[in-house]
Design a protein around this motif. Sequence first.
Motif, PDB file in Angstrom:
ATOM      1  N   GLY A   1      -6.249   2.520  -7.996  1.00  0.00           N
ATOM      2  CA  GLY A   1      -6.654   1.808  -6.660  1.00  0.00           C
ATOM      3  C   GLY A   1      -8.095   1.420  -6.661  1.00  0.00           C
ATOM      4  N   ALA A   2      -8.748   1.615  -7.916  1.00  0.00           N
ATOM      5  CA  ALA A   2     -10.372   1.275  -8.007  1.00  0.00           C
ATOM      6  C   ALA A   2     -10.670  -0.130  -7.354  1.00  0.00           C
ATOM      7  CB  ALA A   2     -10.928   1.645  -9.227  1.00  0.00           C
ATOM      8  N   PHE A   3      -9.832  -1.221  -7.689  1.00  0.00           N
ATOM      9  CA  PHE A   3     -10.147  -2.345  -7.348  1.00  0.00           C
ATOM     10  C   PHE A   3      -9.690  -2.830  -5.778  1.00  0.00           C
ATOM     11  CE2 PHE A   3      -9.720  -2.491 -11.754  1.00  0.00           C
ATOM     12  CZ  PHE A   3     -10.879  -3.025 -12.233  1.00  0.00           C
ATOM     13  N   LEU A   4      -9.630  -1.783  -5.110  1.00  0.00           N
ATOM     14  CA  LEU A   4      -9.307  -1.809  -3.720  1.00  0.00           C
ATOM     15  C   LEU A   4     -10.426  -1.767  -2.915  1.00  0.00           C
ATOM     16  CD1 LEU A   4      -6.157   0.360  -2.997  1.00  0.00           C
ATOM     17  CD2 LEU A   4      -6.118  -1.823  -2.765  1.00  0.00           C
ATOM     18  N   LEU A   5     -11.496  -1.276  -3.788  1.00  0.00           N
ATOM     19  CA  LEU A   5     -12.993  -1.196  -3.267  1.00  0.00           C
ATOM     20  C   LEU A   5     -13.952  -2.149  -3.528  1.00  0.00           C
ATOM     21  CD1 LEU A   5     -13.000   2.727  -4.100  1.00  0.00           C
ATOM     22  CD2 LEU A   5     -12.494   1.826  -1.821  1.00  0.00           C
ATOM     23  N   LYS A   6     -14.616  -2.595  -2.204  1.00  0.00           N
ATOM     24  CA  LYS A   6     -15.745  -3.702  -2.684  1.00  0.00           C
ATOM     25  C   LYS A   6     -17.003  -2.902  -3.836  1.00  0.00           C
ATOM     26  CE  LYS A   6     -15.384  -5.843   1.727  1.00  0.00           C
ATOM     27  NZ  LYS A   6     -16.139  -6.019   2.965  1.00  0.00           N
ATOM     28  N   GLY A   7     -17.262  -4.050  -4.745  1.00  0.00           N
ATOM     29  CA  GLY A   7     -18.255  -3.541  -5.609  1.00  0.00           C
ATOM     30  C   GLY A   7     -17.618  -2.947  -6.899  1.00  0.00           C
TER      31      GLY A   7
ATOM     32  N   LYS B   1      -3.201  -6.897 -14.429  1.00  0.00           N
ATOM     33  CA  LYS B   1      -2.360  -7.628 -13.300  1.00  0.00           C
ATOM     34  C   LYS B   1      -1.165  -8.383 -13.975  1.00  0.00           C
ATOM     35  CE  LYS B   1      -4.722  -9.975 -10.208  1.00  0.00           C
ATOM     36  NZ  LYS B   1      -5.580 -10.939  -9.717  1.00  0.00           N
ATOM     37  N   HIS B   2      -1.249  -8.917 -15.122  1.00  0.00           N
ATOM     38  CA  HIS B   2      -0.274  -9.598 -15.691  1.00  0.00           C
ATOM     39  C   HIS B   2       0.815  -8.582 -16.197  1.00  0.00           C
ATOM     40  CE1 HIS B   2       2.164 -12.507 -18.157  1.00  0.00           C
ATOM     41  NE2 HIS B   2       2.027 -11.846 -18.946  1.00  0.00           N
ATOM     42  N   GLU B   3       0.279  -7.490 -16.777  1.00  0.00           N
ATOM     43  CA  GLU B   3       1.275  -6.488 -17.326  1.00  0.00           C
ATOM     44  C   GLU B   3       1.714  -5.656 -16.258  1.00  0.00           C
ATOM     45  OE1 GLU B   3      -1.340  -4.248 -20.044  1.00  0.00           O
ATOM     46  OE2 GLU B   3      -1.068  -5.521 -21.703  1.00  0.00           O
ATOM     47  N   LEU B   4       1.104  -5.286 -15.217  1.00  0.00           N
ATOM     48  CA  LEU B   4       1.677  -4.179 -14.217  1.00  0.00           C
ATOM     49  C   LEU B   4       2.049  -4.913 -13.111  1.00  0.00           C
ATOM     50  CD1 LEU B   4      -1.396  -1.921 -14.720  1.00  0.00           C
ATOM     51  CD2 LEU B   4       0.884  -1.681 -15.929  1.00  0.00           C
ATOM     52  N   GLY B   5       1.721  -6.092 -12.875  1.00  0.00           N
ATOM     53  CA  GLY B   5       2.106  -6.709 -11.558  1.00  0.00           C
ATOM     54  C   GLY B   5       1.318  -6.899 -10.798  1.00  0.00           C
ATOM     55  N   ASP B   6       1.260  -7.963  -9.977  1.00  0.00           N
ATOM     56  CA  ASP B   6       0.176  -8.496  -9.064  1.00  0.00           C
ATOM     57  C   ASP B   6       0.536  -8.261  -7.665  1.00  0.00           C
ATOM     58  OD1 ASP B   6      -2.118  -9.623  -8.433  1.00  0.00           O
ATOM     59  OD2 ASP B   6      -1.603 -11.656  -8.668  1.00  0.00           O
ATOM     60  N   ASN B   7       1.122  -7.177  -7.277  1.00  0.00           N
ATOM     61  CA  ASN B   7       1.288  -6.934  -5.933  1.00  0.00           C
ATOM     62  C   ASN B   7       0.317  -6.218  -5.062  1.00  0.00           C
ATOM     63  OD1 ASN B   7       3.840  -8.275  -5.947  1.00  0.00           O
ATOM     64  ND2 ASN B   7       4.678  -6.451  -6.883  1.00  0.00           N
ATOM     65  N   HIS B   8      -0.839  -6.050  -5.884  1.00  0.00           N
ATOM     66  CA  HIS B   8      -2.061  -5.172  -5.324  1.00  0.00           C
ATOM     67  C   HIS B   8      -3.078  -5.992  -4.510  1.00  0.00           C
ATOM     68  CE1 HIS B   8       0.078  -2.952  -8.557  1.00  0.00           C
ATOM     69  NE2 HIS B   8      -0.471  -2.010  -8.176  1.00  0.00           N
ATOM     70  N   HIS B   9      -3.621  -5.516  -3.506  1.00  0.00           N
ATOM     71  CA  HIS B   9      -4.842  -6.222  -2.875  1.00  0.00           C
ATOM     72  C   HIS B   9      -6.118  -5.845  -3.648  1.00  0.00           C
ATOM     73  CE1 HIS B   9      -2.367  -7.404   0.243  1.00  0.00           C
ATOM     74  NE2 HIS B   9      -2.478  -6.266   0.996  1.00  0.00           N
ATOM     75  N   ILE B  10      -6.808  -6.849  -3.918  1.00  0.00           N
ATOM     76  CA  ILE B  10      -8.070  -6.812  -4.901  1.00  0.00           C
ATOM     77  C   ILE B  10      -9.336  -7.094  -4.105  1.00  0.00           C
ATOM     78  CG2 ILE B  10      -9.303  -7.246  -6.990  1.00  0.00           C
ATOM     79  CD1 ILE B  10      -6.730  -6.023  -7.392  1.00  0.00           C
TER      80      ILE B  10
END
Length: 229
Positions: free
Chosen positions: A188-194, A218-227
């Motif tokens: 979840g690191a890329f949920l955070l700004k910066g 994202k390609h390997e693990l799926g792109d269902n995450h908010h970045i």
Amino acid sequence: MHQELKSYVPVVEFLGKALGSQYEVVLHDFTDPEHAIVSIANGHLSGRQVGSPMTNLAMKMLQDDVAQQGNGKTYIVQHEASGKDGTPFSSSTMLLRDNSGKAVGALCINFNVKAFLGLQEFIESVGLGENKPANQPGAKHYEGEILSDAGSSALESVYHTVMDKRLNIDTSSQQMKQDIINEFYTEGAFLLKGSVSYIAEKLAMSEPTVYRYLAKAKHELGDNHHISY
């Protein structure tokens, strides 16, 4: 504070008094991960206070929930956690949702086991400590939670979760770097700004390089995450 969480503030105070001084009760607001704690009882146990960041575990649960479109694990109980000074806790965390089912916060209860380690060792020695819910077959595994104080950041917490296990490992190869970015992504690191600039600096990479590894993750693990980047 998110409107849906205001009714939980007196619950935090009530549980802190009802359970006693060895239980820390925490309310997280996911609106601002870097200052997620909006209410806390017995915060002296971990040294945290209102304004301290979201824990790595809460972030991981949120990431999993987003990835599963609101159908992730609503709570986990009796997982291991540690304070900044290494104080051990037995912790339970429950996601709190709004009317649409979106996770907007979390309620956490952390029991300070330091004063009871002798009793714990006795209980485990006679086989009574083997059936914790977190250890049951099929239970989802989460890394030990880190209860970061207000002087730390949510990104720092996730960074240590991912990198401390690699202290004596050569991380210079492309595959190892990809594995690291993959884990930052799932944690979840890329949920955070910066996050991209922070990780790029820590790993001595350029930001475009991090973006390249992230695209592959994202390609390997799926792109269902908010970045947030």
